[in-house]
Each structure stands twice: as C-alpha cells, then as structure tokens.
Design a protein around this motif. Structure first.
Motif, mmCIF file in Angstrom:
data_model
loop_
_atom_site.group_PDB
_atom_site.id
_atom_site.type_symbol
_atom_site.label_atom_id
_atom_site.label_comp_id
_atom_site.label_asym_id
_atom_site.label_seq_id
_atom_site.Cartn_x
_atom_site.Cartn_y
_atom_site.Cartn_z
ATOM 1 N N ALA A 126 0.787 -1.258 0.077
ATOM 2 C CA ALA A 126 -0.067 -0.030 -0.061
ATOM 3 C C ALA A 126 0.904 1.174 0.016
ATOM 4 O O ALA A 126 1.907 1.136 -0.254
ATOM 5 C CB ALA A 126 -0.945 -0.081 1.300
ATOM 6 N N LYS A 127 0.205 2.435 0.212
ATOM 7 C CA LYS A 127 0.922 3.651 0.241
ATOM 8 C C LYS A 127 0.579 4.404 1.383
ATOM 9 O O LYS A 127 -0.704 4.215 1.683
ATOM 10 C CB LYS A 127 0.998 4.465 -1.164
ATOM 11 C CG LYS A 127 1.617 3.882 -2.240
ATOM 12 C CD LYS A 127 1.928 4.780 -3.361
ATOM 13 C CE LYS A 127 2.610 3.654 -4.315
ATOM 14 N NZ LYS A 127 3.829 4.227 -4.747
ATOM 15 N N ASP A 128 1.476 5.177 2.143
ATOM 16 C CA ASP A 128 1.000 6.083 3.201
ATOM 17 C C ASP A 128 0.457 7.401 2.551
ATOM 18 O O ASP A 128 0.534 7.424 1.111
ATOM 19 C CB ASP A 128 2.000 6.236 4.059
ATOM 20 C CG ASP A 128 3.194 7.241 3.640
ATOM 21 O OD1 ASP A 128 3.262 7.865 2.689
ATOM 22 O OD2 ASP A 128 4.454 7.240 4.387
ATOM 23 N N PRO A 129 -0.175 8.292 3.187
ATOM 24 C CA PRO A 129 -0.698 9.366 3.033
ATOM 25 C C PRO A 129 0.275 10.437 1.891
ATOM 26 O O PRO A 129 -0.122 10.991 0.988
ATOM 27 C CB PRO A 129 -1.060 10.295 4.017
ATOM 28 C CG PRO A 129 -1.482 9.049 5.099
ATOM 29 C CD PRO A 129 -0.468 8.139 4.596
ATOM 30 N N ALA A 130 1.716 10.114 2.072
ATOM 31 C CA ALA A 130 2.545 10.991 1.299
ATOM 32 C C ALA A 130 2.930 10.243 0.137
ATOM 33 O O ALA A 130 3.894 10.854 -0.686
ATOM 34 C CB ALA A 130 3.840 11.148 2.151
ATOM 35 N N GLY A 131 2.479 9.134 -0.301
ATOM 36 C CA GLY A 131 2.771 8.402 -1.407
ATOM 37 C C GLY A 131 4.162 7.366 -1.123
ATOM 38 O O GLY A 131 4.477 6.796 -2.001
ATOM 39 N N ASN A 132 4.494 7.205 0.173
ATOM 40 C CA ASN A 132 5.549 6.478 0.374
ATOM 41 C C ASN A 132 5.150 4.527 0.404
ATOM 42 O O ASN A 132 4.137 4.576 0.972
ATOM 43 C CB ASN A 132 6.283 6.748 1.772
ATOM 44 C CG ASN A 132 6.860 8.092 1.605
ATOM 45 O OD1 ASN A 132 7.646 8.253 0.924
ATOM 46 N ND2 ASN A 132 6.473 8.824 2.820
ATOM 47 N N PRO A 133 5.838 3.923 -0.280
ATOM 48 C CA PRO A 133 5.417 2.471 -0.161
ATOM 49 C C PRO A 133 5.567 1.922 1.183
ATOM 50 O O PRO A 133 6.631 2.145 2.009
ATOM 51 C CB PRO A 133 6.342 1.970 -1.486
ATOM 52 C CG PRO A 133 7.404 2.811 -1.235
ATOM 53 C CD PRO A 133 7.099 4.267 -1.079
ATOM 54 N N ILE A 134 4.566 1.272 1.622
ATOM 55 C CA ILE A 134 4.772 0.524 2.902
ATOM 56 C C ILE A 134 4.123 -1.035 2.209
ATOM 57 O O ILE A 134 3.241 -1.430 1.545
ATOM 58 C CB ILE A 134 3.706 0.857 4.023
ATOM 59 C CG1 ILE A 134 2.371 1.004 3.503
ATOM 60 C CG2 ILE A 134 4.198 2.349 4.398
ATOM 61 C CD1 ILE A 134 1.081 1.128 4.627
ATOM 62 N N SER A 135 4.539 -1.895 3.159
ATOM 63 C CA SER A 135 4.091 -3.384 2.794
ATOM 64 C C SER A 135 3.712 -4.180 4.392
ATOM 65 O O SER A 135 4.480 -3.679 5.376
ATOM 66 C CB SER A 135 5.297 -4.169 2.266
ATOM 67 O OG SER A 135 5.017 -5.410 2.061
ATOM 68 N N ILE A 136 2.920 -5.176 4.352
ATOM 69 C CA ILE A 136 2.809 -6.012 5.445
ATOM 70 C C ILE A 136 3.182 -7.370 4.841
ATOM 71 O O ILE A 136 3.002 -7.670 3.852
ATOM 72 C CB ILE A 136 1.394 -5.992 6.097
ATOM 73 C CG1 ILE A 136 0.217 -6.430 4.829
ATOM 74 C CG2 ILE A 136 0.981 -4.859 6.621
ATOM 75 C CD1 ILE A 136 -0.954 -6.583 5.174
ATOM 76 N N SER A 137 4.000 -7.937 5.866
ATOM 77 C CA SER A 137 4.582 -9.250 5.237
ATOM 78 C C SER A 137 4.615 -10.307 6.484
ATOM 79 O O SER A 137 4.745 -9.805 7.848
ATOM 80 C CB SER A 137 5.974 -8.937 5.024
ATOM 81 O OG SER A 137 6.814 -10.181 4.912
#
Length: 122
Positions: A103-114
């Motif tokens: 997904a992306k945070d509100p600033a557009g940075n990529p995040i992941s759950i793993s």
C-alpha cells in the motif's frame, strides 16, 4: 493484531555493492534467500533488518527507494482489519512460504505488510 516494524526494503541498482557497503561500514551480515532474489542484512547488534532488492530500470538515483515493511503473522486478517479503517492494501503475493501485500501512506511512500518473519526457517 500488533504489527511491528522490523524490516526496511532498499531498492538498489547494485545489490552486491549495497550489501558490501553495510557489511563493511556497519558490521551487517548479508544473507541471500534460497533463490538469490532478496538479500537480508542483519546487524549483530540488533535492530531492523535491511532487505535489499534489485531496483527497477526506471528508478533514478535520488528517487524514493525505501519501503517500510511491517511484520504481521496474518496478512489477510490484517488487510481486513485495515480495510475497515479505510486503508486498502493491494493483492497479496506468495513467496517462499510467506505472503505480503503493498500500500502507500498518505505521502505516497510505499509500505508493506509481510508474514516473512513468521515463515518456517526464518
């Protein structure tokens, strides 16, 4: 569900050189997964694991090239929990005994759950 931030993904044009840099200057130990796609840098002093992935051809130097990876045991359950709060993750992917979703945070940075941390043999 308590996600924890234990991994940071770096995208690098030269994975070997990036690993050597962290090994030499910060005492990290590098280990590649079974298929050689992902390098994990682990500090003997503890702290977050740095995962180094091959950068895509379109990535330019200076562009954002970091992804925060949150360890969760149940990726699908966490996705459902987050969806109720308005955070939608993309399709779940399967890899070497674990799954992940992005997904992306509100600033557009990529995040992941793993669930990689909970995979057998990790």
């Amino acid at each position: 569900m308590r996600p924890s931030l234990n991994r940071i993904v770096l995208y690098a044009k030269d994975v070997q050189a990036t690993c050597a840099f962290y090994e030499r200057h910060f005492e990290f130990e590098c280990e590649f997964d079974a298929n050689g796609r992902i390098a994990e840098l682990v500090s003997p002093h503890g702290g977050a694991i740095i995962m180094v992935h091959q950068a895509g051809k379109g990535l330019k130097a200076g562009q954002a090239s970091v992804k925060l990876v949150f360890d969760v045991e149940d990726v699908e359950g966490f996705k459902t929990h987050c969806a109720k709060q308005g955070l939608e993750f993309g399709t779940s992917h399967q890899a070497d005994g674990y799954s992940f979703a992005n997904a992306k945070d509100p600033a557009g940075n990529p995040i992941s759950i793993s669930s990689r941390r909970f995979a057998i043999g990790r």
